[in-house]
Design a protein around this motif. Structure first.
Motif, PDB file in Angstrom:
ATOM      1  N   TYR A 554       0.816  -1.214   0.000  1.00  0.00           N
ATOM      2  CA  TYR A 554       0.000   0.000   0.000  1.00  0.00           C
ATOM      3  C   TYR A 554       0.850   1.264   0.000  1.00  0.00           C
ATOM      4  CZ  TYR A 554      -4.384  -2.453   0.016  1.00  0.00           C
ATOM      5  OH  TYR A 554      -5.460  -3.213  -0.387  1.00  0.00           O
ATOM      6  N   LEU A 555       2.029   1.224   0.597  1.00  0.00           N
ATOM      7  CA  LEU A 555       2.929   2.369   0.459  1.00  0.00           C
ATOM      8  C   LEU A 555       3.402   2.508  -0.986  1.00  0.00           C
ATOM      9  CD1 LEU A 555       5.035   2.020   3.730  1.00  0.00           C
ATOM     10  CD2 LEU A 555       3.297   3.745   3.244  1.00  0.00           C
ATOM     11  N   LYS A 556       3.664   1.374  -1.639  1.00  0.00           N
ATOM     12  CA  LYS A 556       4.009   1.407  -3.060  1.00  0.00           C
ATOM     13  C   LYS A 556       2.828   1.925  -3.881  1.00  0.00           C
ATOM     14  CE  LYS A 556       8.111  -0.892  -3.103  1.00  0.00           C
ATOM     15  NZ  LYS A 556       9.368  -0.464  -3.742  1.00  0.00           N
ATOM     16  N   GLN A 557       1.615   1.529  -3.484  1.00  0.00           N
ATOM     17  CA  GLN A 557       0.422   1.988  -4.190  1.00  0.00           C
ATOM     18  C   GLN A 557       0.343   3.511  -4.199  1.00  0.00           C
ATOM     19  OE1 GLN A 557      -2.615   0.049  -5.648  1.00  0.00           O
ATOM     20  NE2 GLN A 557      -2.144   1.998  -6.589  1.00  0.00           N
ATOM     21  N   LYS A 558       0.607   4.102  -3.057  1.00  0.00           N
ATOM     22  CA  LYS A 558       0.547   5.562  -2.999  1.00  0.00           C
ATOM     23  C   LYS A 558       1.594   6.184  -3.912  1.00  0.00           C
ATOM     24  CE  LYS A 558       0.041   9.428   0.180  1.00  0.00           C
ATOM     25  NZ  LYS A 558       0.088   9.880   1.578  1.00  0.00           N
ATOM     26  N   SER A 559       2.798   5.591  -3.942  1.00  0.00           N
ATOM     27  CA  SER A 559       3.838   6.147  -4.812  1.00  0.00           C
ATOM     28  C   SER A 559       3.454   6.016  -6.279  1.00  0.00           C
ATOM     29  CB  SER A 559       5.176   5.454  -4.541  1.00  0.00           C
ATOM     30  OG  SER A 559       5.255   4.166  -5.106  1.00  0.00           O
ATOM     31  N   MET A 560       2.743   4.941  -6.636  1.00  0.00           N
ATOM     32  CA  MET A 560       2.307   4.763  -8.025  1.00  0.00           C
ATOM     33  C   MET A 560       1.223   5.768  -8.410  1.00  0.00           C
ATOM     34  SD  MET A 560       2.340   0.628  -8.628  1.00  0.00           S
ATOM     35  CE  MET A 560       1.646   0.107  -7.059  1.00  0.00           C
ATOM     36  N   LEU A 561       0.456   6.208  -7.434  1.00  0.00           N
ATOM     37  CA  LEU A 561      -0.610   7.174  -7.698  1.00  0.00           C
ATOM     38  C   LEU A 561      -0.160   8.614  -7.459  1.00  0.00           C
ATOM     39  CD1 LEU A 561      -3.703   5.358  -6.125  1.00  0.00           C
ATOM     40  CD2 LEU A 561      -3.218   5.694  -8.547  1.00  0.00           C
ATOM     41  N   GLY A 671     -14.954   6.181 -16.471  1.00  0.00           N
ATOM     42  CA  GLY A 671     -14.714   7.506 -17.035  1.00  0.00           C
ATOM     43  C   GLY A 671     -13.480   8.168 -16.441  1.00  0.00           C
ATOM     44  N   ALA A 672     -12.931   7.573 -15.389  1.00  0.00           N
ATOM     45  CA  ALA A 672     -11.798   8.187 -14.697  1.00  0.00           C
ATOM     46  C   ALA A 672     -10.548   8.190 -15.569  1.00  0.00           C
ATOM     47  CB  ALA A 672     -11.516   7.451 -13.397  1.00  0.00           C
ATOM     48  N   ILE A 673      -9.760   9.227 -15.384  1.00  0.00           N
ATOM     49  CA  ILE A 673      -8.426   9.340 -15.976  1.00  0.00           C
ATOM     50  C   ILE A 673      -7.458   9.536 -14.815  1.00  0.00           C
ATOM     51  CG2 ILE A 673      -6.938  10.692 -17.496  1.00  0.00           C
ATOM     52  CD1 ILE A 673      -9.550  11.541 -18.964  1.00  0.00           C
ATOM     53  N   ILE A 674      -6.543   8.588 -14.649  1.00  0.00           N
ATOM     54  CA  ILE A 674      -5.659   8.577 -13.492  1.00  0.00           C
ATOM     55  C   ILE A 674      -4.204   8.685 -13.953  1.00  0.00           C
ATOM     56  CG2 ILE A 674      -5.025   7.389 -11.368  1.00  0.00           C
ATOM     57  CD1 ILE A 674      -7.985   7.955 -11.486  1.00  0.00           C
ATOM     58  N   PRO A 675      -3.529   9.802 -13.712  1.00  0.00           N
ATOM     59  CA  PRO A 675      -2.088   9.850 -13.980  1.00  0.00           C
ATOM     60  C   PRO A 675      -1.346   9.018 -12.945  1.00  0.00           C
ATOM     61  CG  PRO A 675      -2.812  11.891 -12.961  1.00  0.00           C
ATOM     62  CD  PRO A 675      -4.049  11.073 -13.187  1.00  0.00           C
ATOM     63  N   VAL A 676      -0.413   8.204 -13.390  1.00  0.00           N
ATOM     64  CA  VAL A 676       0.296   7.290 -12.503  1.00  0.00           C
ATOM     65  C   VAL A 676       1.793   7.351 -12.794  1.00  0.00           C
ATOM     66  CG1 VAL A 676      -1.679   5.737 -12.265  1.00  0.00           C
ATOM     67  CG2 VAL A 676      -0.004   5.331 -14.087  1.00  0.00           C
ATOM     68  N   ALA A 677       2.558   6.544 -12.037  1.00  0.00           N
ATOM     69  CA  ALA A 677       4.009   6.461 -12.210  1.00  0.00           C
ATOM     70  C   ALA A 677       4.457   5.086 -11.739  1.00  0.00           C
ATOM     71  CB  ALA A 677       4.717   7.553 -11.410  1.00  0.00           C
ATOM     72  N   PRO A 678       5.644   4.648 -12.134  1.00  0.00           N
ATOM     73  CA  PRO A 678       6.180   3.415 -11.561  1.00  0.00           C
ATOM     74  C   PRO A 678       6.373   3.561 -10.049  1.00  0.00           C
ATOM     75  CG  PRO A 678       7.410   4.060 -13.528  1.00  0.00           C
ATOM     76  CD  PRO A 678       6.520   5.216 -13.177  1.00  0.00           C
ATOM     77  N   ALA A 679       6.332   2.447  -9.343  1.00  0.00           N
ATOM     78  CA  ALA A 679       6.532   2.474  -7.894  1.00  0.00           C
ATOM     79  C   ALA A 679       7.924   2.985  -7.559  1.00  0.00           C
ATOM     80  CB  ALA A 679       6.320   1.084  -7.317  1.00  0.00           C
ATOM     81  N   THR A 680       8.010   3.802  -6.523  1.00  0.00           N
ATOM     82  CA  THR A 680       9.293   4.346  -6.075  1.00  0.00           C
ATOM     83  C   THR A 680       9.352   4.301  -4.550  1.00  0.00           C
ATOM     84  OG1 THR A 680       8.323   6.566  -6.161  1.00  0.00           O
ATOM     85  CG2 THR A 680       9.671   5.876  -8.040  1.00  0.00           C
ATOM     86  N   ASN A 681      10.579   4.341  -4.033  1.00  0.00           N
ATOM     87  CA  ASN A 681      10.777   4.314  -2.585  1.00  0.00           C
ATOM     88  C   ASN A 681      11.113   5.663  -1.993  1.00  0.00           C
ATOM     89  OD1 ASN A 681      10.209   1.631  -2.300  1.00  0.00           O
ATOM     90  ND2 ASN A 681      12.341   0.951  -2.242  1.00  0.00           N
ATOM     91  N   THR A 682      11.579   6.596  -2.806  1.00  0.00           N
ATOM     92  CA  THR A 682      11.941   7.915  -2.291  1.00  0.00           C
ATOM     93  C   THR A 682      11.462   8.992  -3.245  1.00  0.00           C
ATOM     94  OG1 THR A 682      14.076   8.078  -3.428  1.00  0.00           O
ATOM     95  CG2 THR A 682      14.047   6.931  -1.291  1.00  0.00           C
ATOM     96  N   PRO A 683      11.278  10.211  -2.741  1.00  0.00           N
ATOM     97  CA  PRO A 683      10.864  11.301  -3.632  1.00  0.00           C
ATOM     98  C   PRO A 683      11.887  11.589  -4.721  1.00  0.00           C
ATOM     99  CG  PRO A 683      11.397  12.112  -1.423  1.00  0.00           C
ATOM    100  CD  PRO A 683      11.340  10.638  -1.336  1.00  0.00           C
ATOM    101  N   GLN A 684      13.164  11.372  -4.437  1.00  0.00           N
ATOM    102  CA  GLN A 684      14.159  11.617  -5.472  1.00  0.00           C
ATOM    103  C   GLN A 684      14.002  10.631  -6.620  1.00  0.00           C
ATOM    104  OE1 GLN A 684      16.312  14.325  -5.538  1.00  0.00           O
ATOM    105  NE2 GLN A 684      16.321  13.592  -7.662  1.00  0.00           N
ATOM    106  N   GLU A 685      13.692   9.378  -6.310  1.00  0.00           N
ATOM    107  CA  GLU A 685      13.422   8.407  -7.380  1.00  0.00           C
ATOM    108  C   GLU A 685      12.252   8.874  -8.235  1.00  0.00           C
ATOM    109  OE1 GLU A 685      12.802   4.436  -6.018  1.00  0.00           O
ATOM    110  OE2 GLU A 685      14.581   4.407  -4.770  1.00  0.00           O
TER     111      GLU A 685
END
Length: 949
Positions: A554-561, A671-685
Motif C-alpha cells: 500500500y505504500l508502493k500503491q501511494k507512490s504509483m498514484l 470515465g476516470a483518468i488517473i495519472p500514474v508512475a512506476p513504484a518508487t521508494n523515495t521522492p528523489q526516485e
C-alpha cells in the motif's frame, strides 16, 4: 465585580454594564468612510465593513477601540486573515435605504437587513432569507453570543473535531481539549458554514462553544469567551465556493512538497539508552544483530546498567553495534525492507536535540552530516521543536538551544511544532507556524516551500501548515473508526492537508489493525510513523511476514498514484476541493450524503471512492472480513473495484463486500483518468521519472482530468511556475477518442521532452488504433509480449494480465485485468498535443450488482418488523421471514436501495435519536427480484447513549 468601560457618544459619557449587554433597538445606520455605523439605543456602536459584494464584517466593540483581536501574550503577531478586513473596497458599490422595519444595505448581490426594534441582522439573496439572527447579539463580561435561526440546513467546519464531519445536531467546542479521542478537539477553527449558503469566521483567539442542536427550538448559537463581537460573513451558492471564500480570506492551503506524500519516520535519536536483555523481558525489541534490547530514557536508566548501555545517535559515529541505534540505521532499514520513505525527523522536543557536542555549532554540524546522508538516499530531513525557534541569548547560545535559521542552512526542509506551541488563546501556535514560514522565506527565499506540521491549528493555519490530529492509541479499531470522519471534517473546515500517526503513537501489537491503518491511509495526504512510545516499534516492517508485505504494497500503491495525488493536492490549494472529500461535495443532491450514514467513506479526489475497514464485522483470525453499507452514488454511474476490475452499478448501498486482509475497498469511477508512475521508494526516485507520462483510463462517456506538476519542492508555484495538462476521453459506442492537450506553463528545470504511455481498460482487441502527435500520424506496431512492449516506443500491447498493484498479486490469483497499452515516442509536450482514435475496443459494462428484473413468481419476504430490543437511539434493527432458495435480499430504506443482504435481519446505523424511517424488503434470485413488500415505519429511541459512536 462588574467591568466597566467609558465611551464617548454624542458628547455624552455613558457607562456600559458588561454583566448582560443585549443589544437594544437600533437608532440609526449611516454610511461612514470605510464602513457603515450602527447606533443602538443603549449607546453602543457597531461597524459593518463591506469587503466585497458577497462578504462583510460586523464588529461590535463596547470599548469603541475597534482593535485587532487580543493575542495570547505580548510579542505575538498571529494573523487570521490574509485579506485586509478593514478594506473598504466594497463600500463604493454598496447602498443603504430606510425600510419599514429598519435599514437595508444592498451590495448588488446580497441585501443586509437591520431590524430597528429587535436589533437583529438578516441577509437575503435573490429574494430568499439565508441568514437571520433569532435575537440580538448578547455581550457579557465573559461571553459573546450570537443566536441564529436554523434555516433547515447542514453545518460543517469547526476544525479537528474528532469523530465528526457534520455538525448538525452537535455541540462542539472551539477549544483545544488535548483529548485525542472520539469527540476530542486538537486544532479547533472558529469557522463554520451552512448549506443555506453562508459561512462565518469569528475574528478572535478566544475559546468558543458552538451549539448546532436545533431540534428543540430551531435555533443555533455560537459563543466566544470575550467581551467583543467580531465576525466576517461570506455568501455563495455552493460548498466549493464557500470553502474558496474562506481561503480567499485566510489564505490558500499550502501545497505539500512531493516528499511530504511519502511517509515519514519520527523519533528521538540523541537521548535514550539501549541495554541488551533476554527476549522475554518487558519492552524487549529484536534488533538487526539478532539480539534483544530494551530502551531507557536517561532518567529511568539504573546506574548499574549505564556501563552496559548504548546511547542513540543521529549518525552512528561510534560504529559497530551502536550503529543500529542511530537514525541512519533506521533509514537504512526502510530501504533494505524496500519500503517507501520521504522524510525523517531524528529529534523530538522532550530533551533530545541532534548532537552530543558541547556547543550548538557542533550539534548543527552533526545535524548537517545526517542531512547529507539522508539526502544521498533521496530522503529529506525535518525537525521537531518544543522550544523557541531561536536561542534566548543569540550571542551566547547553549548546546541544547534551537536555531531554526541555522538548521535551514544545514539542510532541514520540514518542521513539526510540538507541545510548547500548544498554548491557550490560539494565537500562540499560529504565530509559531507563521514565524517559521517567514524564517524559511528569509533563509531560502522561494527555493523552499514551508512544510510545517502543527497540532494547535486555528483559522488560517492551512496557509502555512498541515494539521496533525494528535497523539492517539494504535492497535484498536476505535483509532481507525473515529479518524475517518475526522479527516473528512478537516477538508470541510478548509484544512485539506491532514496528518496522523500510523497505527497511533501509543499502543499497537495488533497486526490486523496495523495493516488496515496502512491501507486506508495510502489514500490520505500525510503519514507519520511516530516511533519510540508504542508497545511495538512504529514502522511498516515491525511485524514482519504478511503484515510487512501488505504495508509495503500500500505504500508502493501511494507512490504509483503520486501524479494523481499531487494533482488533487493542487486542486485543494487552488480550487478549495479537499483531497479527502465528503460524498456530498460531488453529489450535492443526495440527502443521505450530508449525514452520518456516510461518515466511514469518502472520495479521494475526483475519481476514487474509499470505504475503509474500520471495525471487526465478521473477521476470522487472519483478518479476512467484509464491509457493509458502501454507498455507491448515481444509478447511471459504474464503479469499478480498483484491484479486481469488477464493475458495480451506482445508486445502491452494497453490503457484504468481501474484504480479505489484503484488500481495501477502493472503487474508481468509470470515465476516470488517473495519472500514474512506476513504484518508487523515495521522492528523489520519483522526481527522476519526469521524462515519462503515464495515464490509466477507464473509458465511459466524456470525461477529463487536469494533471498538475511543478518542481515539487520550491515555493515558486505561488508565482505560477507550474505545468498543467488536460487529458480527455470520449467514448461513443465502440469508438474511443483520447486527447492530451499541449502542456501549459513551465517551471525551473522543466523538460518538455517526454514519452507518453496509456493503459486503457477494455476487454476487446481494437480493430484500429490511430495516433497523431502534433499533426504527424504515428504508426504503431503490436508488441509480442509485455517485455517487448516495455523495450520499444510507438507500440501497443493487449495486456490480459494487467495489475493495478503487482505487490498484491501473491495474495490473490484473480487480480489480473485486461488493458490496452500504448507507448509513444518522446515529444515536446508543450508544442504537440496527442490524439488517439480507437475503434472496436469498447465493451458494455456488466455490473455484478445490476438492478434485477422483476419476477412476479418470486416470493415476497413476509413479516418485516422492527426488533425493538435491538433498536437504539442511533440504530434500527429489522427482520423478516426467510425465503427458501433465496440468493439474497434487498431493502429499500427511506427510498434508497440496499443490496446483497445475506441474512434475514439488518441493522441500520448512524441515525439520529427519535427519528422515523421507512423500510421495504424483497427477494433476489438469479438476477431477478420479487415485488417489494409492504412499507413499514420504524423509529429510533429517544435516549442518547452516553458513549457516542
Amino acid at each position: 465585580m462588574k467591568e466597566e468601560s467609558t465611551i464617548n457618544k454624542n458628547d455624552q459619557n455613558q457607562v456600559i454594564d458588561f454583566s448582560n449587554l443585549k443589544l437594544q433597538a437600533i437608532t440609526n445606520v449611516t454610511k461612514q468612510s470605510g464602513y457603515f455605523e450602527i447606533n443602538y439605543q443603549n449607546g453602543l456602536t457597531a461597524r459593518l465593513y463591506i469587503l466585497d459584494a458577497t462578504t462583510f464584517r460586523l464588529y461590535i466593540d463596547p470599548t469603541q477601540k475597534f482593535q485587532e483581536p487580543e493575542q495570547s501574550e505580548a510579542g505575538l503577531h498571529a494573523q487570521i486573515f490574509v485579506k485586509d478586513i478593514y478594506d473598504s473596497c466594497g463600500m463604493n458599490g454598496a447602498s443603504i435605504r430606510v425600510t419599514n422595519t429598519g435599514w437595508q444595505i444592498d451590495t448588488g448581490i446580497i441585501k443586509i437587513n437591520l431590524n430597528k426594534n429587535s436589533a437583529t441582522l438578516g441577509v437575503t439573496k435573490n429574494g430568499k432569507t439565508i441568514f437571520q439572527e433569532a435575537k440580538s447579539v448578547e455581550l457579557t463580561n465573559s461571553l459573546t453570543v450570537q443566536t441564529l435561526v436554523d434555516c433547515n440546513s447542514n453545518y460543517f467546519g469547526g476544525g479537528t473535531q474528532n469523530g465528526r464531519f457534520t455538525l448538525a445536531g452537535e455541540k462542539v467546542e472551539i477549544v483545544n481539549t488535548n483529548n485525542w479521542v472520539d469527540h476530542g478537539v486538537a486544532s479547533p477553527n472558529p469557522f463554520y458554514w451552512s448549506t443555506a449558503g453562508y459561512g462565518v469566521i469569528r475574528n478572535t483567539f478566544k475559546p468558543g462553544h458552538y451549539d448546532f442542536d436545533s431540534a428543540s427550538n430551531n435555533k443555533i448559537t455560537t459563543a466566544h469567551e470575550e467581551k467583543r463581537f467580531d465576525a466576517v460573513y461570506f455568501f455563495a451558492d455552493s460548498a466549493y465556493e464557500l470553502l474558496s471564500a474562506y481561503h480567499q480570506l485566510t489564505g490558500q492551503p499550502a501545497l505539500t512538497p512531493i516528499f511530504g506524500f511519502y511517509e515519514a519516520h519520527l523519533n528521538a535519536y540523541n537521548r535514550d539508552y539501549w541495554v541488551e536483555v533476554n527476549s522475554k523481558e518487558k519492552g524487549a525489541i529484536k534488533y538487526p544483530d539478532g539480539k534483544y534490547y530494551r530502551e531507557y530514557q536517561p532518567k529511568d536508566l539504573p546506574a548499574e546498567l549505564k556501563p552496559k548501555s548504548i546511547r542513540e545517535t543521529l549518525n552512528g559515529e561510534h560504529g559497530g553495534v551502536s550503529y543500529q541505534f542511530s537514525a541512519r540505521a533506521m533509514l537504512d532499514q526502510y530501504l533494505e525492507h524496500d519500503m517507501p520513505i520521504g522524510w525523517f525527523l531524528p529529534n523530538d522536543g522532550y530533551g533530545a536535540g541532534y548532537g552530543q557536542t558541547d556547543t550548538l555549532a557542533g550539534n548543527l554540524k552533526n545535524l548537517a552530516e545526517f542531512v547529507k546522508y539522508a539526502n544521498s538516499k533521496g530522503v529529506q530531513v525535518g525537525l521537531w521543536t518544543q522550544q523557541n525557534l531561536a536561542p534566548v541569548d543569540p550571542e551566547n547560545p547553549k548546546p541544547d538551544d534551537r536555531d531554526f535559521e541555522k538548521e535551514l542552512v544545514a539542510g532541514v526542509t520540514a518542521l513539526k511544532t510540538d507541545e510548547a506551541w500548544v498554548g491557550h488563546g490560539y494565537s500562540f501556535g499560529l504565530n509559531a507556524t507563521q514565524s517559521t514560514a517567514k524564517m524559511i522565506a528569509k533563509i531560502k527565499g522561494d527555493q523552499l516551500r514551508p512544510f510545517i506540521i502543527t497540532v494547535d491549528g486555528w483559522a488560517g493555519t492551512q496557509n502555512t501548515s498541515t494539521v496533525w490530529t494528535g497523539d492517539e492509541f494504535g492497535g484498536e479499531w476505535e483509532y481507525i473508526r473515529f479518524q475517518i470522519p475526522t479527516y473528512i471534517g478537516e477538508g470541510l473546515s478548509g484544512q485539506p492537508n491532514v496528518a496522523s500517526d500510523m497505527d497511533g503513537i501509543f499502543g499497537g501489537q495488533n497486526p490486523i489493525v496495523n495493516t488496515r491503518d496502512y491501507q486506508w491511509k495510502a489514500f490520505t495526504p500525510i503519514q507519520l510513523n511516530m516511533d519510540g512510545w508504542g508497545k511495538n516499534p512504529k514502522n511498516p516492517f515491525a511485524f514482519g511476514g504478511i503484515t510487512t508485505k501488505l504495508n509495503r504494497a500500500y505504500l508502493k500503491q501511494k507512490s504509483m498514484l503520486l501524479p494523481y495525488v499531487y494533482s488533487i493536492a493542487a486542486q485543494a490549494t487552488f480550487t478549495s476541493k479537499p483531497m479527502v472529500r465528503a460524498m456530498f461535495l460531488q453529489y450535492p443532491n443526495v440527502p443521505e450524503f450530508y449525514t452520518n450514514l456516510v461518515r466511514y467513506q469518502y472520495l479521494w479526489g475526483d475519481n476514487f471512492l474509499v470505504a475503509p475497514i474500520y471495525q471487526n464485522t465478521t473477521s476470522d483470525e487472519k483478518g479476512n472480513d467484509v464491509r457493509n453499507e458502501i454507498y455507491l452514488p448515481d444509478k447511471k454511474q459504474i464503479w469499478i473495484d480498483y484491484f479486481t476490475g469488477q464493475e458495480y452499478q451506482g445508486g445502491q448501498v452494497i453490503n457484504n463486500f468481501a474484504a480479505p486482509l489484503w484488500k481495501l475497498p477502493v472503487f474508481v469511477k468509470a470515465g476516470a483518468i488517473i495519472p500514474v508512475a512506476p513504484a518508487t521508494n523515495t521522492p528523489q526516485e520519483y522526481l527522476n521519472l519526469k521524462k515519462m507520462r503515464q495515464f490509466v483510463i477507464y473509458p465511459s462517456g466524456t470525461s477529463n482530468f487536469n494533471v498538475y506538476e511543478d518542481d515539487g519542492f520550491s515555493a515558486q508555484y505561488k508565482q505560477d511556475r507550474y505545468v498543467q495538462t488536460k487529458i480527455s476521453s470520449s467514448l461513443r459506442g465502440s469508438n474511443l477518442t483520447i486527447k492530451i492537450n499541449k502542456a501549459q506553463g513551465t517551471y525551473a528545470k522543466f523538460d518538455p521532452e517526454k514519452t507518453t504511455e496509456l493503459s486503457i481498460k477494455t476487454n476487446k482487441v481494437p480493430r484500429t488504433i490511430a495516433v497523431l502527435i502534433g499533426n504527424k500520424e504515428v504508426h504503431l506496431t503490436e508488441a509480442e509480449n509485455l517485455a517487448d512492449f516495455q523495450k520499444h516506443d510507438n507500440c501497443y500491447y493487449f495486456d490480459q494480465h494487467y495489475l493495478t498493484n503487482p505487490y498484491l498479486a501473491e495474495f490473490n490469483s484473480n487480480l489480473e485485468q485486461t488493458f490496452l497499452r500504448i507507448k509513444l515516442q518522446p515529444t515536446n509536450v508543450c508544442q504537440n498535443e496527442i490524439t488517439v482514435e480507437i475503434t472496436g475496443s469498447a465493451s458494455t459494462a456488466v455490473p455484478v450488482n445490476e438492478l434485477p428484473l422483476k419476477n412476479e413468481a418470486l416470493i415476497v419476504p413476509a413479516n418485516l418488523t422492527q426488533n425493538d430490543q435491538k433498536t437504539t437511539s442511533n440504530s434500527i434493527t429489522v427482520s423478516w421471514q426467510p425465503v427458501p432458495g433465496c440468493d439474497s435480499y434487498q431493502l429499500k430504506i427511506d427510498g434508497l436501495l440496499y443490496s446483497n443482504i445475506e441474512k434475514t435481519a439488518f441493522t441500520f446505523n448512524n441515525l439520529k435519536p427519535d427519528t422515523t424511517h421507512t423500510f421495504q424488503v424483497r427477494e433476489i434470485k438469479e438476477l431477478t427480484a420479487s415485488s417489494w413488500g409492504a412499507k413499514i415505519i420504524c423509529k429510533t429511541k429517544k435516549t442518547v447513549n452516553s458513549k457516542k459512536k
